[in-house]
Scaffold this motif. Structure first.
Motif, PDB file in Angstrom:
ATOM      1  N   LEU A  36       0.855  -1.181   0.000  1.00 38.31           N
ATOM      2  CA  LEU A  36       0.000   0.000   0.000  1.00 38.31           C
ATOM      3  C   LEU A  36       0.893   1.234   0.000  1.00 38.31           C
ATOM      4  O   LEU A  36       1.928   1.259   0.669  1.00 38.31           O
ATOM      5  N   GLY A  37       0.478   2.231  -0.774  1.00 37.51           N
ATOM      6  CA  GLY A  37       1.259   3.455  -0.868  1.00 37.51           C
ATOM      7  C   GLY A  37       1.477   3.848  -2.313  1.00 37.51           C
ATOM      8  O   GLY A  37       0.754   3.413  -3.215  1.00 37.51           O
ATOM      9  N   THR A  38       2.488   4.670  -2.534  1.00 40.46           N
ATOM     10  CA  THR A  38       2.818   5.172  -3.869  1.00 40.46           C
ATOM     11  C   THR A  38       4.295   4.930  -4.132  1.00 40.46           C
ATOM     12  O   THR A  38       5.150   5.360  -3.352  1.00 40.46           O
ATOM     13  N   ASP A  39       4.591   4.243  -5.223  1.00 38.53           N
ATOM     14  CA  ASP A  39       5.979   3.952  -5.564  1.00 38.53           C
ATOM     15  C   ASP A  39       6.554   5.072  -6.425  1.00 38.53           C
ATOM     16  O   ASP A  39       5.821   5.769  -7.140  1.00 38.53           O
ATOM     17  N   ILE A  40       7.863   5.207  -6.387  1.00 40.92           N
ATOM     18  CA  ILE A  40       8.508   6.211  -7.228  1.00 40.92           C
ATOM     19  C   ILE A  40       8.360   5.881  -8.709  1.00 40.92           C
ATOM     20  O   ILE A  40       8.579   6.749  -9.563  1.00 40.92           O
ATOM     21  N   ASP A  41       7.969   4.627  -9.046  1.00 37.65           N
ATOM     22  CA  ASP A  41       7.729   4.291 -10.455  1.00 37.65           C
ATOM     23  C   ASP A  41       6.317   4.663 -10.909  1.00 37.65           C
ATOM     24  O   ASP A  41       5.948   4.436 -12.063  1.00 37.65           O
ATOM     25  N   GLY A  42       5.513   5.235 -10.002  1.00 40.60           N
ATOM     26  CA  GLY A  42       4.161   5.658 -10.346  1.00 40.60           C
ATOM     27  C   GLY A  42       3.069   4.690  -9.934  1.00 40.60           C
ATOM     28  O   GLY A  42       1.883   5.032  -9.989  1.00 40.60           O
ATOM     29  N   MET A  43       3.428   3.484  -9.523  1.00 41.75           N
ATOM     30  CA  MET A  43       2.424   2.510  -9.110  1.00 41.75           C
ATOM     31  C   MET A  43       1.819   2.912  -7.766  1.00 41.75           C
ATOM     32  O   MET A  43       2.516   3.412  -6.882  1.00 41.75           O
ATOM     33  N   VAL A  44       0.507   2.673  -7.635  1.00 41.45           N
ATOM     34  CA  VAL A  44      -0.215   3.055  -6.424  1.00 41.45           C
ATOM     35  C   VAL A  44      -0.967   1.850  -5.881  1.00 41.45           C
ATOM     36  O   VAL A  44      -1.701   1.177  -6.617  1.00 41.45           O
ATOM     37  N   GLY A  45      -0.777   1.577  -4.604  1.00 43.04           N
ATOM     38  CA  GLY A  45      -1.573   0.581  -3.902  1.00 43.04           C
ATOM     39  C   GLY A  45      -2.535   1.297  -2.976  1.00 43.04           C
ATOM     40  O   GLY A  45      -2.112   1.965  -2.028  1.00 43.04           O
ATOM     41  N   ASN A  46      -3.823   1.170  -3.251  1.00 47.39           N
ATOM     42  CA  ASN A  46      -4.854   1.932  -2.548  1.00 47.39           C
ATOM     43  C   ASN A  46      -5.565   1.047  -1.524  1.00 47.39           C
ATOM     44  O   ASN A  46      -5.976  -0.075  -1.845  1.00 47.39           O
ATOM     45  N   TYR A  47      -5.723   1.543  -0.306  1.00 50.03           N
ATOM     46  CA  TYR A  47      -6.332   0.747   0.761  1.00 50.03           C
ATOM     47  C   TYR A  47      -7.732   0.271   0.382  1.00 50.03           C
ATOM     48  O   TYR A  47      -8.058  -0.914   0.524  1.00 50.03           O
ATOM     49  N   ASP A  48      -8.572   1.177  -0.088  1.00 50.01           N
ATOM     50  CA  ASP A  48      -9.952   0.799  -0.408  1.00 50.01           C
ATOM     51  C   ASP A  48      -9.995  -0.219  -1.538  1.00 50.01           C
ATOM     52  O   ASP A  48     -10.813  -1.148  -1.524  1.00 50.01           O
ATOM     53  N   ASP A  49      -9.114  -0.061  -2.519  1.00 48.59           N
ATOM     54  CA  ASP A  49      -9.064  -1.007  -3.631  1.00 48.59           C
ATOM     55  C   ASP A  49      -8.641  -2.389  -3.140  1.00 48.59           C
ATOM     56  O   ASP A  49      -9.224  -3.410  -3.529  1.00 48.59           O
ATOM     57  N   LEU A  50      -7.626  -2.435  -2.281  1.00 45.37           N
ATOM     58  CA  LEU A  50      -7.186  -3.724  -1.739  1.00 45.37           C
ATOM     59  C   LEU A  50      -8.291  -4.359  -0.905  1.00 45.37           C
ATOM     60  O   LEU A  50      -8.553  -5.566  -1.018  1.00 45.37           O
ATOM     61  N   GLU A  51      -8.953  -3.569  -0.098  1.00 46.55           N
ATOM     62  CA  GLU A  51     -10.025  -4.092   0.745  1.00 46.55           C
ATOM     63  C   GLU A  51     -11.166  -4.650  -0.109  1.00 46.55           C
ATOM     64  O   GLU A  51     -11.699  -5.738   0.175  1.00 46.55           O
ATOM     65  N   ARG A  52     -11.528  -3.933  -1.179  1.00 49.56           N
ATOM     66  CA  ARG A  52     -12.580  -4.438  -2.077  1.00 49.56           C
ATOM     67  C   ARG A  52     -12.151  -5.739  -2.735  1.00 49.56           C
ATOM     68  O   ARG A  52     -12.949  -6.676  -2.875  1.00 49.56           O
TER      69      ARG A  52
END
Length: 384
Positions: A36-52
């Motif tokens: 979860l978080g934001t990588d310097i490569d632009g990838m984003v792990g979103n809490y709500d998305d993971l939970e869904r």
């Protein structure tokens, strides 16, 4: 573009249903590798998305850690604090790991986070630019052994051979459980030779090639394998399908499949002693229908093009689609599944914007890759 995207979404829904049919009835799923978080490569792990996603696919718990965050200095402190907050918010379904940078007081940061509820340690030698013979690793393994928490270490692309140095750390600190991410493909044969058969050493399934997992199963016992998605890089339903289909192709029995999906990771999370590994399964010789072998070859060529967000100027998807016309191999159903996925993927790829917001281009490329990845899983895991 909208029509192709809608068709892609319908296909994903169909493959969600296919996944549900293939999962063992009532199977628990534990994802041993999420971010979860934001990588310097632009990838984003979103809490709500993971939970869904966890709710949609029946995932009970996850190991979670931050990405290579823009605010990673000093010591990943900000990202680790967010991970701990996400874990608290989840009510126990997200199990937090502390991510460390060996150059920024790693032991102090590890102790700080473990004292606040972290239950594992994440190391990434490629991103944090260290080798596995680094003397600063010993105190990390020593702390993990003392606190009885696992270490998850990147074992995928971008590394030199790591098996000998990693095995020395495992031998020196046998009470430190270890999860080698991405099936250890950076040095798979040597890792399996040095660490196969060792209770408390595990390999996770977060890879893109089914052949890597088939290679893993023939080298280590199923007690050493844990399911993992690598969210947000890995996506469903492909992540679970690749783990399921390769496990069955490797001749794991029903209980062993369930243990890969959750049982082995549950033992790690709950602090239980690791089981002694049994003999590896799988086969040394892989047989594949010729048409499907050709499709796999072309899709392997497509993957790096999409990852680097280039157009298919070579025409590899066209070659893969033409290979679907083979009528002599007795796998018409699978070839039609592949054709449907690749036809939509080609439309999506052609519509990929050349310019504009980089995050939008990344999401478009990833949506296209999801289709191609599913097609490749079908191509590789369809028996001759």
């Amino acid at each position: 573009m909208d029509e192709a995207l809608q068709r892609a979404q319908r296909l994903m829904a169909q493959w969600d249903e296919e996944l549900r049919r293939e999962l063992p009835e009532g199977a628990e799923i534990f994802d041993a590798h999420t971010h979860l978080g934001t990588d310097i490569d632009g990838m984003v792990g979103n809490y709500d998305d993971l939970e869904r996603g966890m709710a949609k696919y029946g995932i009970s718990r996850c190991f979670v850690f931050c990405l290579d965050e823009p605010d990673r200095h000093p010591a990943f402190r900000a990202g680790n604090d967010r991970t701990l907050a996400f874990a608290e918010r989840s009510g126990g379904t997200l199990i937090p790991f502390v991510r460390l940078d060996l150059s920024e007081d790693p032991i102090a940061e590890a102790v700080r986070c473990l004292d606040r509820g972290a239950r594992g340690i994440k190391l990434h030698p490629r991103a944090q630019k260290f080798l596995l013979n680094d003397e600063r690793l010993a105190p990390v393994f020593e702390l993990a052994a003392e606190r009885k928490v696992p270490i998850l270490i990147h074992g995928g692309r971008g590394l030199p051979p790591i098996a000998d140095d990693l095995a020395r750390s495992v031998d020196r600190f046998p009470d430190a459980q270890l999860i080698v991410a991405h099936a250890g493909i950076a040095d798979l044969a040597a890792l399996a030779d040095r660490l196969g058969g060792k209770a408390g050493v595990f390999f996770d399934t977060s890879v893109w090639s089914p052949l890597d997992l088939l290679g893993l199963y023939r080298l280590v016992g199923p007690e050493q394998v844990v399911y993992a998605s690598d969210y947000p890089y890995g996506q469903q339903p492909a992540s679970l399908l690749i783990a399921l289909r390769t496990a069955r192709l490797a001749q794991l029995d029903e209980q062993q499949v369930r243990d890969v999906l959750a049982g082995n990771a549950n033992r790690i999370a709950d602090g239980e002693a690791a089981r002694e590994p049994s003999a590896p399964k799988g086969v040394d010789i892989f047989q594949q229908p010729m048409a499907l072998a050709r499709i796999h070859q072309y899709l392997s060529m497509a993957t790096p093009l999409l990852w680097t967000r280039q157009q298919d100027n070579i025409g590899v998807l066209g070659l893969a689609l033409n290979a679907c016309n083979d009528r002599a191999n007795g796998h018409r159903g699978e070839l039609e599944q592949i054709r449907e996925l690749l036809t939509t993927a080609r439309e999506m790829w052609r519509a990929m914007p050349e310019e504009g917001d980089d995050r939008d281009r990344m999401q478009h490329a990833r949506a296209t890759f999801r289709l191609i990845h599913l097609a490749d899983i079908v191509a590789v895991t369809t028996s001759a």
